[in-house]
Scaffold this motif. Structure first.
Motif, PDB file in Angstrom:
ATOM      1  N   MET A   1       0.857  -1.173   0.000  1.00  0.00           N
ATOM      2  CA  MET A   1       0.000   0.000   0.000  1.00  0.00           C
ATOM      3  C   MET A   1       0.901   1.233   0.000  1.00  0.00           C
ATOM      4  SD  MET A   1      -2.765   1.295   2.854  1.00  0.00           S
ATOM      5  CE  MET A   1      -4.044   0.179   2.394  1.00  0.00           C
ATOM      6  N   ASN A   2       0.593   2.168  -0.884  1.00  0.00           N
ATOM      7  CA  ASN A   2       1.341   3.417  -0.901  1.00  0.00           C
ATOM      8  C   ASN A   2       0.483   4.537  -0.298  1.00  0.00           C
ATOM      9  OD1 ASN A   2      -0.400   4.414  -2.925  1.00  0.00           O
ATOM     10  ND2 ASN A   2       0.898   3.591  -4.533  1.00  0.00           N
ATOM     11  N   ARG A   3       1.022   5.748  -0.267  1.00  0.00           N
ATOM     12  CA  ARG A   3       0.320   6.852   0.384  1.00  0.00           C
ATOM     13  C   ARG A   3      -1.015   7.156  -0.306  1.00  0.00           C
ATOM     14  NH1 ARG A   3       3.234  12.389   1.894  1.00  0.00           N
ATOM     15  NH2 ARG A   3       4.216  11.967  -0.071  1.00  0.00           N
ATOM     16  N   GLY A   4      -1.040   7.121  -1.622  1.00  0.00           N
ATOM     17  CA  GLY A   4      -2.282   7.375  -2.352  1.00  0.00           C
ATOM     18  C   GLY A   4      -3.365   6.358  -2.028  1.00  0.00           C
ATOM     19  N   GLU A   5      -2.970   5.095  -1.931  1.00  0.00           N
ATOM     20  CA  GLU A   5      -3.927   4.046  -1.579  1.00  0.00           C
ATOM     21  C   GLU A   5      -4.434   4.212  -0.151  1.00  0.00           C
ATOM     22  OE1 GLU A   5      -2.125   0.557  -4.495  1.00  0.00           O
ATOM     23  OE2 GLU A   5      -1.381   0.764  -2.441  1.00  0.00           O
ATOM     24  N   LEU A   6      -3.540   4.619   0.762  1.00  0.00           N
ATOM     25  CA  LEU A   6      -3.946   4.870   2.141  1.00  0.00           C
ATOM     26  C   LEU A   6      -4.963   6.009   2.208  1.00  0.00           C
ATOM     27  CD1 LEU A   6      -3.675   4.408   5.189  1.00  0.00           C
ATOM     28  CD2 LEU A   6      -1.693   5.947   5.141  1.00  0.00           C
ATOM     29  N   ILE A   7      -4.730   7.063   1.465  1.00  0.00           N
ATOM     30  CA  ILE A   7      -5.664   8.192   1.425  1.00  0.00           C
ATOM     31  C   ILE A   7      -7.014   7.740   0.895  1.00  0.00           C
ATOM     32  CG2 ILE A   7      -6.126  10.389   0.251  1.00  0.00           C
ATOM     33  CD1 ILE A   7      -3.040  10.876   0.438  1.00  0.00           C
ATOM     34  N   LYS A   8      -7.007   6.938  -0.151  1.00  0.00           N
ATOM     35  CA  LYS A   8      -8.251   6.446  -0.741  1.00  0.00           C
ATOM     36  C   LYS A   8      -9.023   5.582   0.259  1.00  0.00           C
ATOM     37  CE  LYS A   8     -10.084   3.934  -4.669  1.00  0.00           C
ATOM     38  NZ  LYS A   8      -9.800   3.130  -5.850  1.00  0.00           N
ATOM     39  N   VAL A   9      -8.327   4.677   0.955  1.00  0.00           N
ATOM     40  CA  VAL A   9      -8.977   3.802   1.933  1.00  0.00           C
ATOM     41  C   VAL A   9      -9.594   4.626   3.058  1.00  0.00           C
ATOM     42  CG1 VAL A   9      -8.519   2.070   3.714  1.00  0.00           C
ATOM     43  CG2 VAL A   9      -7.608   1.762   1.416  1.00  0.00           C
ATOM     44  N   LEU A  10      -8.834   5.599   3.584  1.00  0.00           N
ATOM     45  CA  LEU A  10      -9.357   6.444   4.665  1.00  0.00           C
ATOM     46  C   LEU A  10     -10.581   7.239   4.226  1.00  0.00           C
ATOM     47  CD1 LEU A  10      -6.159   7.883   6.370  1.00  0.00           C
ATOM     48  CD2 LEU A  10      -7.833   6.325   7.348  1.00  0.00           C
ATOM     49  N   SER A  11     -10.507   7.839   3.035  1.00  0.00           N
ATOM     50  CA  SER A  11     -11.627   8.662   2.574  1.00  0.00           C
ATOM     51  C   SER A  11     -12.874   7.820   2.321  1.00  0.00           C
ATOM     52  CB  SER A  11     -11.239   9.461   1.331  1.00  0.00           C
ATOM     53  OG  SER A  11     -10.963   8.616   0.249  1.00  0.00           O
TER      54      SER A  11
ATOM     55  N   LYS B   1     -13.554   4.667   3.740  1.00  0.00           N
ATOM     56  CA  LYS B   1     -14.013   4.007   4.960  1.00  0.00           C
ATOM     57  C   LYS B   1     -14.722   4.976   5.903  1.00  0.00           C
ATOM     58  CE  LYS B   1     -12.637   1.184   8.825  1.00  0.00           C
ATOM     59  NZ  LYS B   1     -12.730  -0.231   8.792  1.00  0.00           N
ATOM     60  N   TYR B   2     -14.209   6.187   6.027  1.00  0.00           N
ATOM     61  CA  TYR B   2     -14.777   7.146   6.974  1.00  0.00           C
ATOM     62  C   TYR B   2     -15.562   8.262   6.287  1.00  0.00           C
ATOM     63  CZ  TYR B   2     -11.932   4.625  10.256  1.00  0.00           C
ATOM     64  OH  TYR B   2     -11.375   3.619  11.008  1.00  0.00           O
ATOM     65  N   ASN B   3     -15.827   8.087   4.995  1.00  0.00           N
ATOM     66  CA  ASN B   3     -16.609   9.044   4.221  1.00  0.00           C
ATOM     67  C   ASN B   3     -16.040  10.465   4.360  1.00  0.00           C
ATOM     68  OD1 ASN B   3     -18.651   9.718   2.455  1.00  0.00           O
ATOM     69  ND2 ASN B   3     -20.108  10.169   4.089  1.00  0.00           N
ATOM     70  N   LEU B   4     -14.727  10.559   4.155  1.00  0.00           N
ATOM     71  CA  LEU B   4     -14.035  11.842   4.256  1.00  0.00           C
ATOM     72  C   LEU B   4     -13.809  12.426   2.876  1.00  0.00           C
ATOM     73  CD1 LEU B   4     -11.211  10.836   6.762  1.00  0.00           C
ATOM     74  CD2 LEU B   4     -13.292  12.104   7.292  1.00  0.00           C
ATOM     75  N   ASP B   5     -13.704  13.738   2.840  1.00  0.00           N
ATOM     76  CA  ASP B   5     -13.295  14.413   1.622  1.00  0.00           C
ATOM     77  C   ASP B   5     -11.878  13.943   1.293  1.00  0.00           C
ATOM     78  OD1 ASP B   5     -13.314  16.477  -0.449  1.00  0.00           O
ATOM     79  OD2 ASP B   5     -11.839  17.479   0.850  1.00  0.00           O
ATOM     80  N   PRO B   6     -11.610  13.526   0.068  1.00  0.00           N
ATOM     81  CA  PRO B   6     -10.267  13.029  -0.275  1.00  0.00           C
ATOM     82  C   PRO B   6      -9.157  14.031   0.035  1.00  0.00           C
ATOM     83  CG  PRO B   6     -11.799  12.474  -2.013  1.00  0.00           C
ATOM     84  CD  PRO B   6     -12.544  13.363  -1.059  1.00  0.00           C
ATOM     85  N   GLN B   7      -9.422  15.323  -0.148  1.00  0.00           N
ATOM     86  CA  GLN B   7      -8.398  16.328   0.156  1.00  0.00           C
ATOM     87  C   GLN B   7      -8.114  16.381   1.660  1.00  0.00           C
ATOM     88  OE1 GLN B   7      -6.445  18.024  -2.051  1.00  0.00           O
ATOM     89  NE2 GLN B   7      -5.317  18.490  -0.183  1.00  0.00           N
ATOM     90  N   PHE B   8      -9.168  16.249   2.480  1.00  0.00           N
ATOM     91  CA  PHE B   8      -8.987  16.231   3.931  1.00  0.00           C
ATOM     92  C   PHE B   8      -8.170  15.009   4.341  1.00  0.00           C
ATOM     93  CE2 PHE B   8     -10.233  14.803   8.146  1.00  0.00           C
ATOM     94  CZ  PHE B   8      -9.923  15.929   8.897  1.00  0.00           C
ATOM     95  N   ALA B   9      -8.503  13.843   3.760  1.00  0.00           N
ATOM     96  CA  ALA B   9      -7.760  12.619   4.064  1.00  0.00           C
ATOM     97  C   ALA B   9      -6.296  12.760   3.648  1.00  0.00           C
ATOM     98  CB  ALA B   9      -8.401  11.419   3.375  1.00  0.00           C
ATOM     99  N   ALA B  10      -6.055  13.382   2.493  1.00  0.00           N
ATOM    100  CA  ALA B  10      -4.684  13.595   2.028  1.00  0.00           C
ATOM    101  C   ALA B  10      -3.927  14.511   2.981  1.00  0.00           C
ATOM    102  CB  ALA B  10      -4.686  14.174   0.620  1.00  0.00           C
TER     103      ALA B  10
END
Length: 92
Positions: free
Chosen positions: A1-11, A13-22
């Protein structure tokens, strides 16, 4: 898993704005780097701990030419996995 994939999973799973997760992920890792740079240790219970090891200068040898070279002092990050992580990886 890279940083982009981690951001995608967080956004997702927790219904976050992708920019906020990033921003969160970037700030999280920057905080770890800053703590290590300041000489501290970072411990994430159940996962592991990060520390910095200081290495003195020494005389090394270029394996290709055989010429001796002076290696400058350096700092390297070191990760020690926690017990929970080791148990999780070795469960049957």
């Amino acid at each position: 898993m890279n940083r982009g994939e981690l951001i995608k999973v967080l956004s997702e799973k927790y219904n976050l704005d992708p920019q906020f997760a990033a921003d969160f992920v970037i700030h999280f890792f920057d905080s770890i780097k800053q703590a290590l740079n300041d000489g501290g240790r970072v411990e994430l219970r159940g996962f592991g701990s990060f520390a910095v090891k200081n290495y003195e200068s020494y005389t090394g040898r270029n394996p290709k030419t055989g010429i001796q070279v002076e290696v400058k002092p350096k700092k390297l990050p070191f990760f020690r996995p926690g017990r929970d992580l080791k148990e999780y990886l070795n469960r049957k």
